[in-house]
Motif scaffolding. Structure first.
Motif, mmCIF file in Angstrom:
data_model
loop_
_atom_site.group_PDB
_atom_site.id
_atom_site.type_symbol
_atom_site.label_atom_id
_atom_site.label_comp_id
_atom_site.label_asym_id
_atom_site.label_seq_id
_atom_site.Cartn_x
_atom_site.Cartn_y
_atom_site.Cartn_z
ATOM 1 N N VAL A 6 0.806 -1.217 0.000
ATOM 2 C CA VAL A 6 0.000 0.000 0.000
ATOM 3 C C VAL A 6 0.844 1.275 0.000
ATOM 4 C CG1 VAL A 6 -1.990 -1.049 1.114
ATOM 5 C CG2 VAL A 6 -0.169 -0.112 2.539
ATOM 6 N N GLY A 7 2.120 1.175 -0.257
ATOM 7 C CA GLY A 7 2.922 2.393 -0.314
ATOM 8 C C GLY A 7 4.244 2.220 0.386
ATOM 9 N N GLY A 8 4.922 3.326 0.625
ATOM 10 C CA GLY A 8 6.211 3.271 1.284
ATOM 11 C C GLY A 8 7.347 3.409 0.303
ATOM 12 N N THR A 9 8.559 3.457 0.829
ATOM 13 C CA THR A 9 9.735 3.580 -0.001
ATOM 14 C C THR A 9 10.105 2.225 -0.569
ATOM 15 O OG1 THR A 9 10.530 5.410 1.352
ATOM 16 C CG2 THR A 9 12.154 4.296 -0.030
ATOM 17 N N VAL A 10 10.263 2.135 -1.889
ATOM 18 C CA VAL A 10 10.508 0.860 -2.538
ATOM 19 C C VAL A 10 11.889 0.857 -3.182
ATOM 20 C CG1 VAL A 10 9.680 -0.798 -4.241
ATOM 21 C CG2 VAL A 10 8.058 0.649 -3.015
ATOM 22 N N PRO A 11 12.828 0.084 -2.672
ATOM 23 C CA PRO A 11 14.117 -0.052 -3.332
ATOM 24 C C PRO A 11 13.989 -0.905 -4.586
ATOM 25 C CG PRO A 11 13.988 -1.531 -1.485
ATOM 26 C CD PRO A 11 12.723 -0.717 -1.469
ATOM 27 N N GLN A 12 15.022 -0.969 -5.376
ATOM 28 C CA GLN A 12 14.961 -1.734 -6.624
ATOM 29 C C GLN A 12 15.262 -3.206 -6.338
ATOM 30 O OE1 GLN A 12 13.908 -0.031 -9.460
ATOM 31 N NE2 GLN A 12 13.573 1.421 -7.806
ATOM 32 N N LEU A 13 14.438 -3.804 -5.538
ATOM 33 C CA LEU A 13 14.614 -5.178 -5.107
ATOM 34 C C LEU A 13 13.409 -6.003 -5.526
ATOM 35 C CD1 LEU A 13 15.830 -4.428 -1.453
ATOM 36 C CD2 LEU A 13 17.222 -4.675 -3.512
ATOM 37 N N GLY A 14 13.549 -7.310 -5.449
ATOM 38 C CA GLY A 14 12.434 -8.184 -5.781
ATOM 39 C C GLY A 14 12.517 -9.472 -5.010
ATOM 40 N N ASP A 15 11.725 -10.449 -5.422
ATOM 41 C CA ASP A 15 11.706 -11.735 -4.745
ATOM 42 C C ASP A 15 11.449 -12.819 -5.774
ATOM 43 O OD1 ASP A 15 11.293 -13.901 -2.953
ATOM 44 O OD2 ASP A 15 10.650 -12.486 -1.404
ATOM 45 N N HIS A 16 12.272 -13.857 -5.765
ATOM 46 C CA HIS A 16 12.082 -14.954 -6.703
ATOM 47 C C HIS A 16 10.857 -15.794 -6.365
ATOM 48 C CE1 HIS A 16 16.567 -14.286 -7.353
ATOM 49 N NE2 HIS A 16 16.034 -14.117 -8.547
ATOM 50 N N LYS A 17 10.428 -15.743 -5.113
ATOM 51 C CA LYS A 17 9.218 -16.452 -4.688
ATOM 52 C C LYS A 17 8.379 -15.485 -3.859
ATOM 53 C CE LYS A 17 11.188 -21.114 -4.672
ATOM 54 N NZ LYS A 17 11.452 -22.335 -3.854
ATOM 55 N N PRO A 18 7.697 -14.554 -4.510
ATOM 56 C CA PRO A 18 6.977 -13.507 -3.771
ATOM 57 C C PRO A 18 5.899 -14.056 -2.858
ATOM 58 C CG PRO A 18 6.410 -13.474 -6.105
ATOM 59 C CD PRO A 18 7.565 -14.404 -5.957
ATOM 60 N N HIS A 19 5.703 -13.326 -1.765
ATOM 61 C CA HIS A 19 4.773 -13.732 -0.720
ATOM 62 C C HIS A 19 3.677 -12.680 -0.589
ATOM 63 C CE1 HIS A 19 3.360 -15.365 3.091
ATOM 64 N NE2 HIS A 19 3.469 -14.167 3.625
ATOM 65 N N GLU A 20 2.477 -13.106 -0.281
ATOM 66 C CA GLU A 20 1.363 -12.175 -0.083
ATOM 67 C C GLU A 20 1.336 -11.727 1.373
ATOM 68 O OE1 GLU A 20 -3.477 -12.307 -0.319
ATOM 69 O OE2 GLU A 20 -2.339 -13.184 -1.982
ATOM 70 N N TRP A 21 1.646 -10.454 1.582
ATOM 71 C CA TRP A 21 1.722 -9.907 2.947
ATOM 72 C C TRP A 21 0.377 -9.295 3.319
ATOM 73 C CZ3 TRP A 21 5.967 -11.217 5.500
ATOM 74 C CH2 TRP A 21 7.100 -11.561 4.750
ATOM 75 N N ARG A 22 -0.234 -9.784 4.401
ATOM 76 C CA ARG A 22 -1.556 -9.325 4.789
ATOM 77 C C ARG A 22 -1.553 -8.410 6.009
ATOM 78 N NH1 ARG A 22 -5.393 -11.599 1.866
ATOM 79 N NH2 ARG A 22 -4.966 -13.534 0.760
ATOM 80 N N ASN A 23 -0.469 -8.428 6.786
ATOM 81 C CA ASN A 23 -0.445 -7.639 8.019
ATOM 82 C C ASN A 23 0.683 -6.612 8.055
ATOM 83 O OD1 ASN A 23 -2.617 -8.979 9.600
ATOM 84 N ND2 ASN A 23 -1.340 -10.786 9.282
ATOM 85 N N GLY A 24 1.126 -6.186 6.898
ATOM 86 C CA GLY A 24 2.180 -5.190 6.821
ATOM 87 C C GLY A 24 3.253 -5.619 5.846
ATOM 88 N N HIS A 25 3.380 -4.894 4.744
ATOM 89 C CA HIS A 25 4.335 -5.232 3.696
ATOM 90 C C HIS A 25 5.727 -4.747 4.076
ATOM 91 C CE1 HIS A 25 6.075 -5.846 -0.230
ATOM 92 N NE2 HIS A 25 4.925 -6.323 -0.692
ATOM 93 N N PRO A 26 6.774 -5.544 3.842
ATOM 94 C CA PRO A 26 8.119 -5.071 4.162
ATOM 95 C C PRO A 26 8.499 -3.793 3.433
ATOM 96 C CG PRO A 26 8.182 -7.292 3.186
ATOM 97 C CD PRO A 26 6.751 -6.934 3.374
ATOM 98 N N TYR A 27 7.952 -3.588 2.242
ATOM 99 C CA TYR A 27 8.315 -2.382 1.490
ATOM 100 C C TYR A 27 7.676 -1.120 2.053
ATOM 101 C CZ TYR A 27 10.501 -5.250 -2.141
ATOM 102 O OH TYR A 27 11.312 -6.113 -2.829
ATOM 103 N N ASN A 28 6.849 -1.258 3.069
ATOM 104 C CA ASN A 28 6.398 -0.065 3.784
ATOM 105 C C ASN A 28 7.511 0.493 4.667
ATOM 106 O OD1 ASN A 28 3.819 -0.128 2.690
ATOM 107 N ND2 ASN A 28 3.005 -1.407 4.317
ATOM 108 N N HIS A 29 8.583 -0.267 4.834
ATOM 109 C CA HIS A 29 9.764 0.209 5.562
ATOM 110 C C HIS A 29 10.720 0.867 4.578
ATOM 111 C CE1 HIS A 29 8.819 -1.693 9.447
ATOM 112 N NE2 HIS A 29 8.194 -2.588 8.699
ATOM 113 N N ALA A 30 11.357 1.936 5.030
ATOM 114 C CA ALA A 30 12.175 2.755 4.133
ATOM 115 C C ALA A 30 13.576 2.218 3.909
ATOM 116 C CB ALA A 30 12.263 4.188 4.686
ATOM 117 N N VAL A 31 14.112 1.456 4.850
ATOM 118 C CA VAL A 31 15.531 1.067 4.820
ATOM 119 C C VAL A 31 15.641 -0.448 4.712
ATOM 120 C CG1 VAL A 31 17.731 1.164 6.045
ATOM 121 C CG2 VAL A 31 16.134 3.081 6.201
ATOM 122 N N HIS A 32 16.378 -0.904 3.691
ATOM 123 C CA HIS A 32 16.513 -2.326 3.431
ATOM 124 C C HIS A 32 17.979 -2.720 3.308
ATOM 125 C CE1 HIS A 32 12.177 -3.053 2.440
ATOM 126 N NE2 HIS A 32 12.242 -1.732 2.369
#
Length: 265
Positions: free
Chosen positions: A35-61
């Motif tokens: 639903v938003g947040g700072t998104v680095p140029q990263l991805g996931d080979h096996k993406p997961h459906e996050w229902r209680n808070g997406h990691p990309y809502n965090h600014a620092v990775h």
């Protein structure tokens, strides 16, 4: 179909696409409820459906790595939005990662904050393992705090599973010795089952928590944390294959403040 009905259905489709988009620049990045947040140029080979808070809502990775990542283009890694790297240094009381020294130099040359981690074995004392870590990891100004990675191992040569009191006693000895040497008390990385089995919440430490199926507030209720390892199948420009990805708990400003107090001096 009436004009109003068509409009409502069209609006619902737009909202559905917006809420399930792939993160910009990500390679197969996780979708669903982002639903938003700072998104680095990263991805996931096996993406997961996050229902209680997406990691990309965090600014620092950041990433954590070992020899299995092979050759790394650190310039591309840093340019992708990665803000830190934890590098495996040692394991038990007599093993060191053969890529550690090279990664340590290369990450520093790329001006990427990096720290070292130790993988704990239950067949050696906390004091023995602390001395082994100190022997292999330089005390270098500007480094991230050391990390104690403590979880249940699947080793055939070290199958011990001590009682919680012994686990925490020996871990505390490691934390005390290493903390005195580097001037920064180590961060403790752990997993859901190990945390629960040993009631680690009362261990005096800053935590780095693995939680690849849900947000840490759901899997470690009530536990404060600094870092969240949210996938082991991450995709990062400059690294071939899977890599662990992690989020820092706070904002970019919080990250700057954290660094100002937690770097080795």
């Amino acid at each position: 179909m009436g004009h109003i009905t068509k409009f409502v259905l069209g609006l619902m489709l737009v909202l559905a696409v917006a809420c399930s988009r792939t993160p910009p620049g990500g390679r197969g990045g996780a979708s669903a409820v982002y639903v938003g947040g700072t998104v680095p140029q990263l991805g996931d080979h096996k993406p997961h459906e996050w229902r209680n808070g997406h990691p990309y809502n965090h600014a620092v990775h950041g990433i954590d790595i070992s020899r299995w990542q092979g050759d790394i283009d650190w310039g591309r890694v840093r340019g992708s939005g990665v803000s830190f790297a934890f590098i495996k240094a040692t394991e038990g009381g007599d093993h060191s990662d053969p890529a550690f020294a090279r990664y340590w130099r290369e990450a520093a040359a790329a001006r990427l904050p990096r720290g070292a981690y130790h993988y704990y074995y239950f067949c050696r004392s906390g004091a023995d393992q602390a001395r082994w870590f100190i022997r292999n990891v330089p005390r270098e100004r500007g480094s991230l705090p050391p990390v104690l990675d403590i979880e249940w191992t699947n080793s055939r040569t070290c199958p011990q599973r001590p009682a919680p009191a012994e686990v925490k006693r020996e871990a505390s000895i490691f934390l005390d010795i290493v903390g005195r040497h580097y001037g920064q008390r180590p961060i403790v990385y752990t997993t859901v089952d190990f945390y629960r089995d040993n009631r680690l919440g009362d261990l005096r430490a800053e935590f780095w928590l693995r939680s690849v199926a849900d947000h840490p507030r759901m899997t470690y209720p009530g536990q404060n944390w600094a870092f969240w390892q949210y996938t082991g199948t991450g995709a990062v420009p400059g690294i071939q294959g899977n890599v662990d990805l992690n989020a820092f708990a706070g904002s970019s400003s919080d990250w700057a403040r954290w660094l100002s107090t937690r770097l080795t001096r």
